[in-house]
Write a protein that holds these residues in place. Sequence first.
Motif, PDB file in Angstrom:
ATOM      1  N   LEU A   1      -8.866   5.846  -0.372  1.00  0.00           N
ATOM      2  CA  LEU A   1      -7.413   6.428  -0.692  1.00  0.00           C
ATOM      3  C   LEU A   1      -6.350   5.531  -0.183  1.00  0.00           C
ATOM      4  N   ASN A   2      -6.390   4.978   0.625  1.00  0.00           N
ATOM      5  CA  ASN A   2      -5.394   3.981   1.282  1.00  0.00           C
ATOM      6  C   ASN A   2      -5.060   2.791   0.253  1.00  0.00           C
ATOM      7  N   LEU A   3      -6.122   2.419  -0.075  1.00  0.00           N
ATOM      8  CA  LEU A   3      -6.012   1.176  -1.103  1.00  0.00           C
ATOM      9  C   LEU A   3      -5.395   1.799  -2.496  1.00  0.00           C
ATOM     10  N   LEU A   4      -5.723   3.027  -2.956  1.00  0.00           N
ATOM     11  CA  LEU A   4      -5.324   3.503  -4.246  1.00  0.00           C
ATOM     12  C   LEU A   4      -3.716   3.584  -3.752  1.00  0.00           C
ATOM     13  N   ARG A   5      -3.340   4.370  -2.852  1.00  0.00           N
ATOM     14  CA  ARG A   5      -1.919   4.538  -2.465  1.00  0.00           C
ATOM     15  C   ARG A   5      -0.873   2.876  -2.455  1.00  0.00           C
ATOM     16  N   ALA A   6      -1.741   1.981  -2.055  1.00  0.00           N
ATOM     17  CA  ALA A   6      -1.364   0.576  -1.841  1.00  0.00           C
ATOM     18  C   ALA A   6      -1.075   0.174  -3.233  1.00  0.00           C
ATOM     19  N   LEU A   7      -2.193   0.390  -4.018  1.00  0.00           N
ATOM     20  CA  LEU A   7      -1.838   0.095  -5.533  1.00  0.00           C
ATOM     21  C   LEU A   7      -0.956   0.710  -6.252  1.00  0.00           C
ATOM     22  N   ASP A   8      -0.695   1.939  -6.117  1.00  0.00           N
ATOM     23  CA  ASP A   8       0.396   2.774  -6.661  1.00  0.00           C
ATOM     24  C   ASP A   8       1.720   2.255  -6.264  1.00  0.00           C
ATOM     25  N   ALA A   9       1.777   2.098  -4.913  1.00  0.00           N
ATOM     26  CA  ALA A   9       3.251   1.312  -4.359  1.00  0.00           C
ATOM     27  C   ALA A   9       3.620   0.005  -4.985  1.00  0.00           C
ATOM     28  N   LEU A  10       2.411  -0.765  -5.043  1.00  0.00           N
ATOM     29  CA  LEU A  10       2.605  -2.137  -5.548  1.00  0.00           C
ATOM     30  C   LEU A  10       3.076  -2.203  -6.861  1.00  0.00           C
ATOM     31  N   LEU A  11       2.333  -1.389  -7.756  1.00  0.00           N
ATOM     32  CA  LEU A  11       2.533  -1.249  -9.226  1.00  0.00           C
ATOM     33  C   LEU A  11       4.102  -0.656  -9.360  1.00  0.00           C
ATOM     34  N   ALA A  12       4.372   0.129  -8.358  1.00  0.00           N
ATOM     35  CA  ALA A  12       5.780   0.985  -8.783  1.00  0.00           C
ATOM     36  C   ALA A  12       7.128  -0.032  -8.323  1.00  0.00           C
ATOM     37  N   GLU A  13       6.568  -0.727  -7.088  1.00  0.00           N
ATOM     38  CA  GLU A  13       7.769  -1.706  -6.374  1.00  0.00           C
ATOM     39  C   GLU A  13       7.619  -2.984  -7.029  1.00  0.00           C
TER      40      GLU A  13
ATOM     41  N   ALA B   1     -11.891  -5.894  -5.324  1.00  0.00           N
ATOM     42  CA  ALA B   1     -12.596  -4.688  -5.950  1.00  0.00           C
ATOM     43  C   ALA B   1     -12.323  -4.663  -7.674  1.00  0.00           C
ATOM     44  N   PHE B   2     -11.224  -4.733  -8.052  1.00  0.00           N
ATOM     45  CA  PHE B   2     -11.001  -4.689  -9.503  1.00  0.00           C
ATOM     46  C   PHE B   2     -11.369  -6.146 -10.455  1.00  0.00           C
ATOM     47  N   GLY B   3     -11.629  -7.163  -9.841  1.00  0.00           N
ATOM     48  CA  GLY B   3     -12.088  -8.529 -10.233  1.00  0.00           C
ATOM     49  C   GLY B   3     -10.750  -8.713 -11.141  1.00  0.00           C
ATOM     50  N   ASP B   4      -9.593  -8.650 -10.874  1.00  0.00           N
ATOM     51  CA  ASP B   4      -8.459  -9.088 -11.609  1.00  0.00           C
ATOM     52  C   ASP B   4      -7.169  -9.249 -10.618  1.00  0.00           C
ATOM     53  N   PRO B   5      -6.453 -10.430 -11.138  1.00  0.00           N
ATOM     54  CA  PRO B   5      -5.224 -10.595 -10.007  1.00  0.00           C
ATOM     55  C   PRO B   5      -4.355  -9.357  -9.813  1.00  0.00           C
ATOM     56  N   LEU B   6      -4.245  -8.406 -10.784  1.00  0.00           N
ATOM     57  CA  LEU B   6      -3.458  -7.069 -10.761  1.00  0.00           C
ATOM     58  C   LEU B   6      -2.125  -7.453 -10.884  1.00  0.00           C
ATOM     59  N   LEU B   7      -1.425  -8.443  -9.887  1.00  0.00           N
ATOM     60  CA  LEU B   7      -0.054  -8.492  -9.963  1.00  0.00           C
ATOM     61  C   LEU B   7       0.146 -10.081  -9.598  1.00  0.00           C
ATOM     62  N   VAL B   8       1.074 -10.831 -10.533  1.00  0.00           N
ATOM     63  CA  VAL B   8       1.288 -12.243 -10.276  1.00  0.00           C
ATOM     64  C   VAL B   8       2.554 -12.395 -10.245  1.00  0.00           C
ATOM     65  N   ARG B   9       3.034 -13.404  -9.610  1.00  0.00           N
ATOM     66  CA  ARG B   9       4.520 -14.008  -9.346  1.00  0.00           C
ATOM     67  C   ARG B   9       5.191 -14.073 -10.465  1.00  0.00           C
ATOM     68  N   GLY B  10       6.395 -13.556 -10.760  1.00  0.00           N
ATOM     69  CA  GLY B  10       7.350 -14.044 -11.665  1.00  0.00           C
ATOM     70  C   GLY B  10       8.795 -13.836 -11.067  1.00  0.00           C
ATOM     71  N   GLN B  11       9.673 -14.150 -12.003  1.00  0.00           N
ATOM     72  CA  GLN B  11      11.013 -14.158 -11.829  1.00  0.00           C
ATOM     73  C   GLN B  11      11.465 -12.742 -11.068  1.00  0.00           C
ATOM     74  N   GLY B  12      11.774 -12.677 -10.072  1.00  0.00           N
ATOM     75  CA  GLY B  12      12.181 -11.516  -9.409  1.00  0.00           C
ATOM     76  C   GLY B  12      11.553 -10.495  -8.893  1.00  0.00           C
ATOM     77  N   GLY B  13      10.251 -11.067  -8.804  1.00  0.00           N
ATOM     78  CA  GLY B  13       9.075 -10.191  -8.309  1.00  0.00           C
ATOM     79  C   GLY B  13       7.622 -10.538  -8.684  1.00  0.00           C
ATOM     80  N   LEU B  14       7.012  -9.313  -8.852  1.00  0.00           N
ATOM     81  CA  LEU B  14       5.581  -9.457  -9.157  1.00  0.00           C
ATOM     82  C   LEU B  14       5.280  -8.741 -10.510  1.00  0.00           C
ATOM     83  N   LEU B  15       4.587  -9.514 -11.523  1.00  0.00           N
ATOM     84  CA  LEU B  15       4.521  -8.996 -12.748  1.00  0.00           C
ATOM     85  C   LEU B  15       3.089  -8.276 -12.888  1.00  0.00           C
ATOM     86  N   PRO B  16       2.878  -7.422 -13.579  1.00  0.00           N
ATOM     87  CA  PRO B  16       1.287  -6.768 -13.489  1.00  0.00           C
ATOM     88  C   PRO B  16       0.679  -7.439 -14.753  1.00  0.00           C
ATOM     89  N   THR B  17      -0.588  -7.708 -14.322  1.00  0.00           N
ATOM     90  CA  THR B  17      -1.528  -8.154 -15.445  1.00  0.00           C
ATOM     91  C   THR B  17      -1.745  -6.824 -16.542  1.00  0.00           C
TER      92      THR B  17
END
Length: 299
Positions: free
Chosen positions: A8-20, A47-63
């Motif tokens: 659950l903690n990892l999923l909460r972290a993913l939710d926060a990272l995708l939001a912020e 776990a997902f075998g995917d970068p999920l978030l990569v660096r972009g201008q002004g923050g992270l960009l979702p794959t």
Amino acid sequence: MDINRLDLNLLRALDALLAERHVTRAAARLHLTQPATSAALARLRAAFGDPLLVRGQGGLLPTPRAAELAPQVRALMQQIDALGTAPQPFDATRARHRFTLASTDYVHALLTPWLADLCARAGGLDVALLALDSDSVTARMERGEVDLAVGNLARTPPGLRSRKALSDRFVVIGRRDHPGLRRPLTLPAFCALEHVLVSPRGGAFSGATDEALAGRGLARRVRLSVQGFLQVPELLTDSDLVAVFPERLARRHAARLTIVPAPLPLPGFTMVAAWHERAHQAPAHQWLREAVVRALAAG
């Protein structure tokens, strides 16, 4: 991916990272350090075998994979958060609900004003009135077939909770102009009358009154044995029969009945409201219990 590797903690972290879309801001939202949040992102990527978030201008960009996951993870977090939310109070005027109440026709009759008011004010509520079978009530409550039972239970069956619902005493009733019900009604005159007996289980021609009379070496003649209370006033209106009857219900028919005190001491009775432990905390059931006990106290 192996979903069992996620907690659950990892999923909460993913939710926060995708939001912020920013590790530092996500860490603040999660009340974690930045290194701990970065470590969580690394575990998520593995776990997902995917970068999920990569660096972009002004923050992270979702794959694309992260963009696909975002609404599913958000919905899951909302459902999990809802599990810890206190249940909403039950609003009878707005709720849609069906209740099942098991008792005798005596109790059902006392509840008539409340039931009529309920039908007028709470259009979404339905109520089923059932005959009380004390031998099966616990099993029926376990199956969700009965919400509340009100009865003269000698003891509360195992697995049920209970509280006092009402008390009553017995009087003698007959038709309005009955020649044998003069005050005071003597014991010999009482025994000389012909009686109706209410036998809830059916078929009995003796009860508590007959036991009290036998203790004095006396007896009465029971001509009719009926299983319910509500037909008794009708029987008495057109005959010279009398009945030992609960006073509160007798008062509802006072316009056509003569009501006199019993000529010998008779034990009164107390009825309890009983419900299953499984429903004890449910707001709808709490409302039902309070409403029924309040209605019986006022009736």
